[in-house]
Design a protein around this motif. Structure first.
Motif, short mmCIF file in Angstrom:
data_model
loop_
_atom_site.label_atom_id
_atom_site.label_comp_id
_atom_site.label_asym_id
_atom_site.label_seq_id
_atom_site.Cartn_x
_atom_site.Cartn_y
_atom_site.Cartn_z
N ILE A 213 -7.15 22.51 7.83
CA ILE A 213 -6.35 22.09 7.10
C ILE A 213 -6.67 21.82 5.74
CG2 ILE A 213 -4.92 19.42 6.62
CD1 ILE A 213 -3.84 21.57 9.03
N GLY A 214 -8.11 21.50 5.55
CA GLY A 214 -8.67 21.35 4.26
C GLY A 214 -8.37 22.80 3.40
N LYS A 215 -8.35 23.76 3.95
CA LYS A 215 -8.19 25.11 3.35
C LYS A 215 -6.80 25.19 2.97
CE LYS A 215 -8.70 29.21 5.40
NZ LYS A 215 -9.46 30.39 6.13
N TYR A 216 -5.98 24.79 3.85
CA TYR A 216 -4.41 24.90 3.58
C TYR A 216 -4.14 24.07 2.39
CZ TYR A 216 -4.10 26.95 8.37
OH TYR A 216 -4.42 27.80 9.39
N LEU A 217 -4.63 22.61 2.40
CA LEU A 217 -4.45 21.90 1.32
C LEU A 217 -4.89 22.59 -0.23
CD1 LEU A 217 -5.32 18.51 2.76
CD2 LEU A 217 -3.08 19.28 2.27
N ASP A 218 -6.18 23.01 -0.09
CA ASP A 218 -6.34 23.76 -1.41
C ASP A 218 -5.58 24.81 -1.87
OD1 ASP A 218 -8.39 22.07 -2.11
OD2 ASP A 218 -10.10 22.92 -0.69
N ILE B 38 0.83 -1.09 -0.08
CA ILE B 38 0.14 -0.29 0.01
C ILE B 38 1.07 1.25 -0.11
CG2 ILE B 38 -1.73 1.24 1.19
CD1 ILE B 38 -2.55 -1.42 2.37
N ASN B 39 0.80 1.99 -0.98
CA ASN B 39 1.71 3.19 -1.18
C ASN B 39 1.12 4.59 -1.51
OD1 ASN B 39 4.48 3.91 -1.32
ND2 ASN B 39 4.66 3.35 -3.53
N PRO B 40 1.18 5.46 -1.00
CA PRO B 40 0.62 6.63 -1.12
C PRO B 40 1.28 7.29 -2.51
CG PRO B 40 2.30 7.12 0.32
CD PRO B 40 2.39 5.66 0.20
N THR B 41 0.30 7.86 -3.30
CA THR B 41 0.66 8.50 -4.68
C THR B 41 0.47 10.11 -4.79
OG1 THR B 41 -1.39 7.68 -5.68
CG2 THR B 41 0.81 6.34 -5.82
N THR B 42 -0.85 10.18 -4.42
CA THR B 42 -1.36 11.91 -4.40
C THR B 42 -1.97 11.92 -3.17
OG1 THR B 42 -3.44 11.75 -5.70
CG2 THR B 42 -1.43 12.03 -6.96
N LEU B 43 -2.44 13.42 -2.90
CA LEU B 43 -3.42 13.55 -1.77
C LEU B 43 -4.70 12.87 -1.68
CD1 LEU B 43 -2.64 17.35 -1.44
CD2 LEU B 43 -2.57 15.89 0.42
N THR B 44 -5.09 12.48 -2.91
CA THR B 44 -6.25 11.86 -3.15
C THR B 44 -6.20 10.43 -3.56
OG1 THR B 44 -6.56 12.77 -5.22
CG2 THR B 44 -7.69 13.92 -3.40
N GLU C 204 -16.30 24.48 -4.77
CA GLU C 204 -14.72 25.07 -4.75
C GLU C 204 -13.81 24.25 -3.84
OE1 GLU C 204 -14.63 29.19 -3.99
OE2 GLU C 204 -16.01 29.61 -5.56
N GLY C 205 -12.67 23.88 -4.36
CA GLY C 205 -11.50 23.11 -3.55
C GLY C 205 -12.02 21.53 -3.46
N LYS C 206 -11.03 21.04 -3.29
CA LYS C 206 -11.07 19.44 -2.90
C LYS C 206 -11.29 19.09 -1.55
CE LYS C 206 -8.39 17.51 -6.68
NZ LYS C 206 -6.94 17.04 -7.01
N LEU D 48 -11.47 14.55 5.54
CA LEU D 48 -10.50 14.18 4.66
C LEU D 48 -10.44 12.77 4.54
CD1 LEU D 48 -7.33 15.82 6.89
CD2 LEU D 48 -8.53 16.75 4.76
N PRO D 49 -10.59 12.21 3.17
CA PRO D 49 -10.57 10.74 3.09
C PRO D 49 -9.37 9.97 3.37
CG PRO D 49 -10.08 12.05 1.06
CD PRO D 49 -10.38 12.96 2.04
N LEU D 50 -9.66 8.67 3.57
CA LEU D 50 -8.50 7.87 3.83
C LEU D 50 -7.16 7.93 3.16
CD1 LEU D 50 -7.54 5.43 5.73
CD2 LEU D 50 -8.53 3.84 3.88
N ALA D 51 -7.17 8.50 1.91
CA ALA D 51 -6.03 8.36 1.05
C ALA D 51 -5.25 9.84 1.50
CB ALA D 51 -6.51 8.78 -0.42
N THR D 52 -6.04 10.72 1.71
CA THR D 52 -5.29 12.06 2.38
C THR D 52 -4.65 11.82 3.59
OG1 THR D 52 -7.05 13.22 1.33
CG2 THR D 52 -5.78 14.47 2.54
N LEU D 53 -5.37 11.11 4.55
CA LEU D 53 -4.89 10.83 5.77
C LEU D 53 -3.38 9.98 5.70
CD1 LEU D 53 -8.09 9.60 7.75
CD2 LEU D 53 -6.86 11.96 7.98
N LEU D 54 -3.40 8.94 4.77
CA LEU D 54 -2.52 8.27 4.57
C LEU D 54 -1.13 9.07 3.91
CD1 LEU D 54 -0.83 5.55 4.21
CD2 LEU D 54 -1.66 5.30 2.02
N TYR D 55 -1.68 10.01 3.03
CA TYR D 55 -0.52 10.95 2.50
C TYR D 55 -0.02 11.81 3.36
CZ TYR D 55 1.50 13.62 -1.11
OH TYR D 55 2.49 14.69 -2.06
#
Ligand SMILES: [Zn+2]
Length: 492
Positions: A325-330, A14-20, A376-378, A384-391
């Motif tokens: 954090i969501g705002k900062y990521l965007d 299991i390997n992170p690739t992007t924020l999502t 607006e914004g992801k 935060l979804p699991l992929a983002t937490l892992l990232y």
């Protein structure tokens, strides 16, 4: 001619690739060379094809140690903890009825003052560092105390236990109790320089891994309140002359702290401006908390390529607030996670991930209670979804530490800083298929080979989610830094 030994791990990755997004790969062969770097990774290899695949890579039995993962296990990159305090670990679970400034005075400073005694440091630091390693943290950003000699002990212990780390001696020469304060800014600087030299003398790391330092010094003004203008001016000169130096500090954790900082630095436009005016904001700076940043501060942090360490457990415990954090990521700001012990009550990044999830959920509920579509914004105002937490817990942390070319994900050319996770005791236990070509991680959960092929991603996603939300150090089977086993339940 000497042929370096290759260790090949076989199992699910299991390997992170992007924020999502992240990869879930079954039947993975990961080749790690004698220096602890990843030579190559091959996907979707059946048990029966391993030898053939190795021969195609020019490897014979004598060259290779094959390590097959067991049922319920998978490999993932190790965690990067971007903010924590090693000397506060004995205080874990203490003082959570207080807010930041009172908590520092009544609990934190008295504990940290104990490290004046080098023997005390020698006594407690080994078990503290082992606790972080056992939790799966392969890279850790540690605050030490203000004491030069005890910080050397901390560096020695981290070095001997083989963890990758940034370690900082605290600078604090005002607004601290008389029993825990540096006598002058000049002494603070000379001790800092001595500590930097000492840490660099520990490099290049273990003798079997030449040329690859595992421990870096990090300049660590505690926070603006505890530093005189004179001290910050001297730090400005120090870091200006040495751009390799990492910098870490706290920012905008608590509203009273923000107000007090404004009083102390009336000429600065805002809190981030204080650090910027002393040359402390740059791409290898880590700012912990950053809950109450103004819009202009977010712009400045982004412009300077500064990383933020999100410490949600501590932010809850001390009622500091919830960082957006969501705002900062965007906005494209680099974000990692921090356990911030002992504001945080756990050294485990799993707990930081859970609380990051909960914090984002609270933000979403407060700002979008009807769960309406967001245009607006992801990430802004969303859970935060699991992929983002892992990232954030791996690759994002590596970016914050400016080590992302080397760690944070498992890729050819990077260091093998990795975990073997074992969720067999918290995953479901349906029928064993008895098929040798089924990936070991999936055997216990799946019923047929075809279902494995079609649903392996879903199963691995399920295992990751179980680990993140239900796991602890008992599920961390092996911890590798630079290819070397340094912890986990399999490590005696
Ligand atoms: Zn902190």
């Amino acid at each position: 001619m000497f042929t370096p030994t290759i260790t090949v791990y076989y199992g699910s990755l299991i390997n992170p690739t992007t924020l999502t997004s992240y990869e879930t790969i079954t039947g993975c062969l990961i080749a790690v060379n004698a220096h602890g770097n990843i030579d190559w990774i091959i996907h979707d290899v059946k048990d029966s094809s391993i030898q053939e695949t190795l021969l195609q890579k020019g490897l014979f039995d004598a060259d290779v140690t094959i390590v097959p993962l067991q049922e319920g296990q998978f490999i993932m990159p190790g965690f990067v903890d971007t903010h924590t305090h090693a000397p506060q670990v004995p205080n874990t679970g203490t003082g959570y009825q207080s807010e930041l400034l009172d908590w520092l005075e009544n609990f934190t400073f008295p504990m940290e003052a104990n490290f004046q005694d080098v023997d005390f440091a020698k006594q407690v630091y080994p078990s503290i560092i082992k606790k972080f390693i056992a939790s799966g943290t392969t890279t850790c950003c540690y605050y030490g105390t203000l004491h030069l000699e005890s910080n050397k002990v901390l560096a020695d212990i981290v070095h001997s236990l083989g963890q990758r780390a940034l370690i900082g001696k605290c600078n604090m020469d005002r607004n601290c109790p008389s029993y825990y304060i540096e006598p002058s800014s000049s002494r603070s600087i000379s001790d800092t320089q001595a500590f930097i030299s000492y840490v660099r003398s520990l490099a290049p790391g273990p003798s079997d891994n030449p040329g690859n330092p595992l421990i870096y010094p990090v300049v660590t003004p505690r926070f603006a309140i505890s530093c005189t203008n004179e001290l910050l001016s001297s730090l400005k000169t120090l870091v200006h002359l040495d751009t390799r130096l990492h910098i870490q500090t706290h920012i905008s954790e608590n509203l009273k702290e923000v107000e007090y900082t404004k009083e102390l630095y009336p000429d600065c436009e805002h809190y981030a401006g204080v650090y910027d005016s002393y040359g402390l904001l740059r791409n290898n700076t880590i700012l912990a908390h950053a809950i109450w940043l103004q819009e202009k501060e977010i712009d400045l942090v982004k412009e300077r390529e500064v990383g933020i360490s999100h410490c949600p457990t501590s932010n809850f415990n001390l009622r500091s607030g919830i960082a957006p954090i969501g705002k900062y990521l965007d906005r494209g700001v680099k974000i990692g996670l921090g356990t911030d012990v002992s504001g945080g009550f756990s050294a485990s990044m799993l707990v930081a991930m859970r609380n990051a999830s909960i914090a984002s959920t609270v933000v979403a509920l407060q700002n979008n209670p009807t769960n309406a579509p967001i245009k607006e914004g992801k990430f802004t105002n969303r859970q935060l979804p699991l992929a983002t937490l892992l990232y954030l817990a791996t690759k994002g942390g590596a970016e914050v530490c400016v080590l992302d070319q080397q760690i944070g994900s498992l890729e050819p050319g990077k260091s093998f800083d990795a975990l073997i996770v074992d969720v067999s005791n918290i995953s479901s236990t349906s029928k064993w298929p008895g098929d040798s070509d089924v990936d070991p991680a999936l055997r216990k959960i799946s019923t047929t080979t075809s279902s494995v092929r079609s649903s392996s991603r879903a199963i691995l996603e399920g295992l990751l989610e179980k680990f993140v939300f239900c796991g602890d150090d008992r599920n961390v089977f092996a911890v590798f830094v630079q290819g070397k086993l340094i912890g986990g339940t399999s490590y005696a």
